[in-house]
Design a protein around this motif. Structure first.
Motif, PDB file in Angstrom:
ATOM      1  N   GLN A 133       0.828  -1.196   0.000  1.00  0.00           N
ATOM      2  CA  GLN A 133       0.000   0.000   0.000  1.00  0.00           C
ATOM      3  C   GLN A 133       0.867   1.251   0.000  1.00  0.00           C
ATOM      4  N   GLY A 134       0.411   2.256  -0.726  1.00  0.00           N
ATOM      5  CA  GLY A 134       1.133   3.527  -0.736  1.00  0.00           C
ATOM      6  C   GLY A 134       0.670   4.347  -1.914  1.00  0.00           C
ATOM      7  N   HIS A 135       1.099   5.616  -1.957  1.00  0.00           N
ATOM      8  CA  HIS A 135       0.620   6.473  -3.053  1.00  0.00           C
ATOM      9  C   HIS A 135       1.260   6.069  -4.378  1.00  0.00           C
ATOM     10  N   PRO A 136       0.716   6.565  -5.497  1.00  0.00           N
ATOM     11  CA  PRO A 136       1.186   6.125  -6.818  1.00  0.00           C
ATOM     12  C   PRO A 136       2.670   6.448  -7.056  1.00  0.00           C
ATOM     13  N   GLY A 137       3.321   5.593  -7.829  1.00  0.00           N
ATOM     14  CA  GLY A 137       4.683   5.892  -8.279  1.00  0.00           C
ATOM     15  C   GLY A 137       5.798   5.478  -7.332  1.00  0.00           C
ATOM     16  N   VAL A 138       5.490   4.755  -6.263  1.00  0.00           N
ATOM     17  CA  VAL A 138       6.555   4.359  -5.339  1.00  0.00           C
ATOM     18  C   VAL A 138       7.142   2.982  -5.685  1.00  0.00           C
ATOM     19  N   GLY A 139       6.548   2.314  -6.664  1.00  0.00           N
ATOM     20  CA  GLY A 139       7.112   1.044  -7.112  1.00  0.00           C
ATOM     21  C   GLY A 139       6.443  -0.189  -6.531  1.00  0.00           C
ATOM     22  N   LYS A 140       5.184  -0.064  -6.130  1.00  0.00           N
ATOM     23  CA  LYS A 140       4.466  -1.225  -5.571  1.00  0.00           C
ATOM     24  C   LYS A 140       4.283  -2.323  -6.621  1.00  0.00           C
ATOM     25  N   SER A 141       3.863  -1.909  -7.832  1.00  0.00           N
ATOM     26  CA  SER A 141       3.652  -2.896  -8.897  1.00  0.00           C
ATOM     27  C   SER A 141       4.967  -3.555  -9.280  1.00  0.00           C
ATOM     28  N   HIS A 142       6.022  -2.755  -9.291  1.00  0.00           N
ATOM     29  CA  HIS A 142       7.347  -3.291  -9.601  1.00  0.00           C
ATOM     30  C   HIS A 142       7.715  -4.408  -8.614  1.00  0.00           C
ATOM     31  N   LEU A 143       7.578  -4.130  -7.329  1.00  0.00           N
ATOM     32  CA  LEU A 143       7.915  -5.140  -6.313  1.00  0.00           C
ATOM     33  C   LEU A 143       7.010  -6.364  -6.413  1.00  0.00           C
ATOM     34  N   ALA A 144       5.722  -6.122  -6.695  1.00  0.00           N
ATOM     35  CA  ALA A 144       4.774  -7.236  -6.787  1.00  0.00           C
ATOM     36  C   ALA A 144       5.140  -8.139  -7.960  1.00  0.00           C
ATOM     37  N   TYR A 145       5.477  -7.541  -9.098  1.00  0.00           N
ATOM     38  CA  TYR A 145       5.850  -8.355 -10.262  1.00  0.00           C
ATOM     39  C   TYR A 145       7.172  -9.092 -10.002  1.00  0.00           C
ATOM     40  N   ALA A 146       8.112  -8.393  -9.374  1.00  0.00           N
ATOM     41  CA  ALA A 146       9.403  -9.017  -9.038  1.00  0.00           C
ATOM     42  C   ALA A 146       9.189 -10.245  -8.148  1.00  0.00           C
ATOM     43  N   ALA A 147       8.220 -10.142  -7.245  1.00  0.00           N
ATOM     44  CA  ALA A 147       7.906 -11.278  -6.365  1.00  0.00           C
ATOM     45  C   ALA A 147       7.423 -12.463  -7.202  1.00  0.00           C
ATOM     46  N   LEU A 148       6.547 -12.189  -8.174  1.00  0.00           N
ATOM     47  CA  LEU A 148       6.053 -13.270  -9.034  1.00  0.00           C
ATOM     48  C   LEU A 148       7.191 -13.902  -9.827  1.00  0.00           C
ATOM     49  N   LYS A 149       8.067 -13.057 -10.356  1.00  0.00           N
ATOM     50  CA  LYS A 149       9.224 -13.554 -11.119  1.00  0.00           C
ATOM     51  C   LYS A 149      10.013 -14.553 -10.273  1.00  0.00           C
ATOM     52  N   ALA A 150      10.172 -14.222  -9.002  1.00  0.00           N
ATOM     53  CA  ALA A 150      10.948 -15.084  -8.110  1.00  0.00           C
ATOM     54  C   ALA A 150      10.177 -16.369  -7.762  1.00  0.00           C
ATOM     55  N   LEU A 151       8.846 -16.297  -7.803  1.00  0.00           N
ATOM     56  CA  LEU A 151       8.027 -17.461  -7.430  1.00  0.00           C
ATOM     57  C   LEU A 151       7.716 -18.365  -8.621  1.00  0.00           C
TER      58      LEU A 151
END
Ligand SMILES: [Zn+2]
Length: 288
Positions: A133-151
């Motif tokens: 959670q957080g305001h737009p542009g802080v990289g939440k989607s980036h981290l979420a996708y990176a997590a999937l890549k690792a899984l």
């Protein structure tokens, strides 16, 4: 100069000679009877073999190889789900990894570390949801996708029971508008049941930008019945699976937008990664 053909024939002759014995395993049908047709044995590389038996063994091996290739490509379907079926609003997210998540601020470093730590628990088979959670542009989607890549683990080619892990990244606004499109466009495959089934089936799912699909992020209105139904279906199918959510919304806003039973369900078994201080990475330096 000798032709390739004659060289090969010579080599064949050198290694293969007829033997005096016959193989009696082969039959043909005459009328209603099976009649044995003796096949003359050969000496191949110093071994006495029946050429028909050799041929049949080779065919069986080819058949088995082919079957195991087909079977393996079935198993890699799971692994390929992330690349094939994800739905993005911002397509550059598909390049996101933990390595290219640049950290400059204290909070980013901590949140990246925490996400990687949670991925570690998920890999060990723990089941929980993660909320970025957080305001737009802080990289939440980036981290979420990176997590999937690792899984996203490919299946073990040598273990026929190993199906690998399937991952899926779904931007909620994209999914909702693709589904709505099928109400009038009968050619599209992105029907409500198709999309919710994909989202329900994935071993690991990211629901990206929860709340944006309602179109009422900046108003007081509630999500439509359609959106509620969609999220209900997906969360029902995923009660024993891990889901990662990203959202700009505060919990107060979530309760305002969705019905409280749905919010409680989303918040079950939840781990939180919250951005409060990180600056918007998408902000450009503008001269005004
Ligand atoms: Zn034989």
């Amino acid at each position: 100069m000798q032709s390739i053909k004659s060289v090969a024939a010579e080599a064949l002759n050198a290694r293969m000679t007829f033997h005096s014995d016959y193989c009696n395993k082969h039959t043909f049908t005459r009328g209603s009877e099976d009649v044995v047709k003796p096949v003359r044995m050969m000496i191949l590389n110093g071994k006495v073999v029946c050429p028909r038996c050799e041929l049949e063994a080779n065919e069986k091996k080819l058949q088995r190889d082919l079957e195991s290739q087909i079977e393996f490509s079935q198993r890699t379907k799971n692994f390929n789900m992330l690349e094939k079926h994800s739905m993005f609003r911002d397509k550059t997210i598909a390049q996101a990894t933990f390595d290219n998540y640049k950290v400059a601020e204290r909070e980013e470093t901590a949140n990246k570390g925490r996400t990687m730590e949670l991925v570690g628990y998920l890999k060990q088979g723990e089941v929980f949801n993660t909320f970025l959670q957080g305001h737009p542009g802080v990289g939440k989607s980036h981290l979420a996708y990176a997590a999937l890549k690792a899984l996203n683990v490919p299946p073990d080619p040598d273990d026929p029971k190993d199906m690998g892990k399937s991952c899926l990244f779904i931007n909620m606004e994209e999914a909702a508008s693709a589904i709505k499109d099928t109400f009038s466009n009968k050619e599209s495959k992105y029907t409500e049941s198709y999309v919710t089934q994909l989202m329900g089936d994935a071993d690991y799912l990211v629901i990206d930008d929860l709340g944006a699909e309602t179109g009422s992020e900046h108003s007081d209105s509630r999500a439509s019945d359609f959106i509620h139904r969609l999220i209900y279906k997906v969360t029902s199918a995923r009660q024993d699976k891990a889901t990662i959510y990203t959202t700009n919304l505060t919990s107060k806003k979530l309760y305002q937008m969705y019905d409280s039973k749905l919010v409680s369900r989303i918040m079950q078994k939840q781990q939180y990664i919250v951005f409060k201080e990180t600056s918007d990475k998408r902000e450009m330096e503008l001269p005004f």
